[in-house]
Design a protein around this motif. Structure first.
Motif, PDB file in Angstrom:
ATOM      1  N   TYR A 163       0.864  -1.181   0.000  1.00  0.00           N
ATOM      2  CA  TYR A 163       0.000   0.000   0.000  1.00  0.00           C
ATOM      3  C   TYR A 163       0.899   1.229   0.000  1.00  0.00           C
ATOM      4  N   LEU A 164       0.839   2.024  -1.067  1.00  0.00           N
ATOM      5  CA  LEU A 164       1.784   3.123  -1.236  1.00  0.00           C
ATOM      6  C   LEU A 164       1.128   4.495  -1.190  1.00  0.00           C
ATOM      7  N   CYS A 165      -0.177   4.564  -0.936  1.00  0.00           N
ATOM      8  CA  CYS A 165      -0.882   5.845  -0.966  1.00  0.00           C
ATOM      9  C   CYS A 165      -1.485   6.148   0.396  1.00  0.00           C
ATOM     10  N   ARG A 166      -1.389   7.397   0.833  1.00  0.00           N
ATOM     11  CA  ARG A 166      -1.984   7.788   2.111  1.00  0.00           C
ATOM     12  C   ARG A 166      -3.418   8.287   1.959  1.00  0.00           C
ATOM     13  N   TYR A 167      -3.930   8.309   0.730  1.00  0.00           N
ATOM     14  CA  TYR A 167      -5.293   8.770   0.491  1.00  0.00           C
ATOM     15  C   TYR A 167      -6.265   7.629   0.185  1.00  0.00           C
ATOM     16  N   CYS A 168      -5.783   6.535  -0.346  1.00  0.00           N
ATOM     17  CA  CYS A 168      -6.665   5.422  -0.691  1.00  0.00           C
ATOM     18  C   CYS A 168      -5.948   4.104  -0.435  1.00  0.00           C
ATOM     19  N   LEU A 169      -6.714   3.003  -0.544  1.00  0.00           N
ATOM     20  CA  LEU A 169      -6.203   1.667  -0.254  1.00  0.00           C
ATOM     21  C   LEU A 169      -5.814   0.914  -1.524  1.00  0.00           C
ATOM     22  N   LEU A 170      -5.362   1.633  -2.518  1.00  0.00           N
ATOM     23  CA  LEU A 170      -4.896   1.017  -3.756  1.00  0.00           C
ATOM     24  C   LEU A 170      -3.619   0.215  -3.487  1.00  0.00           C
ATOM     25  N   THR A 171      -3.560  -1.001  -4.012  1.00  0.00           N
ATOM     26  CA  THR A 171      -2.370  -1.828  -3.852  1.00  0.00           C
ATOM     27  C   THR A 171      -1.421  -1.621  -5.025  1.00  0.00           C
ATOM     28  N   ASP A 179      -5.148   1.040 -15.103  1.00  0.00           N
ATOM     29  CA  ASP A 179      -4.983   2.450 -15.431  1.00  0.00           C
ATOM     30  C   ASP A 179      -4.227   3.142 -14.304  1.00  0.00           C
ATOM     31  N   PRO A 180      -3.122   3.852 -14.599  1.00  0.00           N
ATOM     32  CA  PRO A 180      -2.360   4.528 -13.532  1.00  0.00           C
ATOM     33  C   PRO A 180      -3.176   5.555 -12.765  1.00  0.00           C
ATOM     34  N   ALA A 181      -4.290   5.997 -13.332  1.00  0.00           N
ATOM     35  CA  ALA A 181      -5.125   6.989 -12.657  1.00  0.00           C
ATOM     36  C   ALA A 181      -6.177   6.343 -11.766  1.00  0.00           C
ATOM     37  N   VAL A 182      -6.181   5.011 -11.673  1.00  0.00           N
ATOM     38  CA  VAL A 182      -7.194   4.328 -10.883  1.00  0.00           C
ATOM     39  C   VAL A 182      -6.985   4.626  -9.398  1.00  0.00           C
ATOM     40  N   CYS A 183      -8.056   4.686  -8.635  1.00  0.00           N
ATOM     41  CA  CYS A 183      -8.002   4.925  -7.197  1.00  0.00           C
ATOM     42  C   CYS A 183      -8.643   3.761  -6.462  1.00  0.00           C
ATOM     43  N   GLY A 184      -8.141   3.462  -5.285  1.00  0.00           N
ATOM     44  CA  GLY A 184      -8.728   2.421  -4.460  1.00  0.00           C
ATOM     45  C   GLY A 184      -9.746   3.014  -3.502  1.00  0.00           C
ATOM     46  N   PRO A 185     -10.301   2.200  -2.614  1.00  0.00           N
ATOM     47  CA  PRO A 185     -11.225   2.716  -1.598  1.00  0.00           C
ATOM     48  C   PRO A 185     -10.553   3.809  -0.763  1.00  0.00           C
ATOM     49  N   GLN A 186     -11.268   4.869  -0.509  1.00  0.00           N
ATOM     50  CA  GLN A 186     -10.702   6.014   0.197  1.00  0.00           C
ATOM     51  C   GLN A 186     -10.371   5.669   1.642  1.00  0.00           C
ATOM     52  N   ARG A 187      -9.229   6.171   2.108  1.00  0.00           N
ATOM     53  CA  ARG A 187      -8.902   6.049   3.519  1.00  0.00           C
ATOM     54  C   ARG A 187      -9.802   6.985   4.316  1.00  0.00           C
ATOM     55  N   THR A 188     -10.308   6.511   5.426  1.00  0.00           N
ATOM     56  CA  THR A 188     -11.176   7.302   6.287  1.00  0.00           C
ATOM     57  C   THR A 188     -10.683   7.211   7.723  1.00  0.00           C
ATOM     58  N   PRO A 189     -11.112   8.122   8.580  1.00  0.00           N
ATOM     59  CA  PRO A 189     -10.752   8.010  10.005  1.00  0.00           C
ATOM     60  C   PRO A 189     -11.163   6.664  10.597  1.00  0.00           C
TER      61      PRO A 189
END
Length: 319
Positions: A163-171, A179-189
């Protein structure tokens, strides 16, 4: 400082009076600010921005590399208008710590005094010269990606972490295979808290890219996943996407369109009459063999802004 008429005027401005629902002009127009109940209930409060970065105080290429590296934390206020806030004179030093000591003693000890002050500010506030009490809260913590992941408790190995993103759970697998622009589920509190609770229960080093609970999440009105750690435009855009994309465009203009040569381009970059702050951050020459621009963030930004003036007369089919 807080007794001056300058500050009194800033605190009397209601963000709702200068914001617009359909125009993004400042941080107060964004969803993070609007969804923060503390800022909505206290429109005249102090809105703090922390900025953290590590720097070398000796030659970073010599034998003393990293030996004297220092972590610095500064703060600014969103109460100041954007054009004035961009001036470094309004950035105030909060703390300095040797990076080695920071790693040895940990986040809790290094940030303990700062967190105490922030908690007092959001719970009790500061008494002004006119005897009114003004509260304040932390809006965000700015910095480069490595520093933000460190402060936020996220994994810092961008080259191998799952997991390399602090905004989403994209692996990493999904990122590289789609697609490099794809996003995973958003990180939430909520899922951040669930990950930290899992860390406390199980003997594991990280859960979904989270290594530990950030000490700044102990504040009542701040969370690293609101999101509270904005991206770094300098690294992500001007030293990242822009440095590669602009190099590709220039290569197309030169090798395919034959509008000019690298020699001609570099001569114009060198001889261009830079004015004001541009003169101290002149763009670097462009290498024919390099895959990206070699300049720092502000140099690449200046090249992008001034490129139409530098080579605009060479464009033969602008349509």
């Amino acid at each position: 400082m807080l007794e001056s008429s300058f500050w009194q005027g800033l605190l009397s401005v209601d963000p709702k009076d200068v914001s617009s629902s359909d125009v993004l002009r400042d941080c107060c127009d964004g969803k993070v600010f609007v969804s923060n109940t503390f800022f909505q209930e206290n429109p005249s409060c102090f809105k703090l921005v922390l900025y953290q970065d590590a720097f070398e105080v000796v030659n970073p290429l010599g034998s003393a590399k990293k030996k004297h590296k220092v972590l610095a934390v500064y703060f600014s206020l969103l109460n100041i208008s954007p054009h004035a806030r961009s001036n470094v004179d309004h950035m105030q030093l909060v703390l300095l710590c040797r990076e080695k000591d920071f790693k040895d003693f940990g986040h809790d000890k290094v940030f303990s005094e700062l967190l105490t002050d922030l908690k007092i500010l959001e719970e009790n506030g500061i008494m002004m010269a006119d005897k009114t009490v003004v509260k304040g809260a932390l809006y965000c913590i700015a910095g480069d990606n490595l520093g933000s992941h460190c402060i936020g408790g996220f994994t810092e190995n961008f080259s191998s972490s799952v997991y390399l993103c602090r905004y989403c759970l994209l692996t990493r697998t999904d990122f590289q295979g789609a697609d490099p622009a794809v996003c995973g589920p958003q990180r939430t509190p909520e899922n951040y808290r669930s990950a930290t609770e899992h860390l406390e229960r199980e003997d594991v080093s990280e859960v979904h890219g989270v290594k530990f609970r950030s000490v700044f999440n102990s504040l009542q009105n701040f969370d690293v996943c609101t999101p509270g750690m904005p991206p770094c435009l300098g690294h992500d855009v001007f030293e990242g996407v822009l440095s590669y994309d602009l190099a590709v465009y220039l290569r197309y203009f030169i090798n395919t369109k034959k509008w000019f040569t690298y020699t001609h381009l570099n001569r114009r970059i060198k001889q261009f009459k830079y004015k004001g702050t541009d003169a101290s951050s002149k763009p670097c020459e462009v290498s024919p063999k390099a895959l990206k621009l070699g300049g720092q963030a502000v140099q690449n930004w200046n090249l992008l802004r001034l490129l139409p003036l530098i080579i605009g007369d060479k464009v033969q089919n602008p349509q």
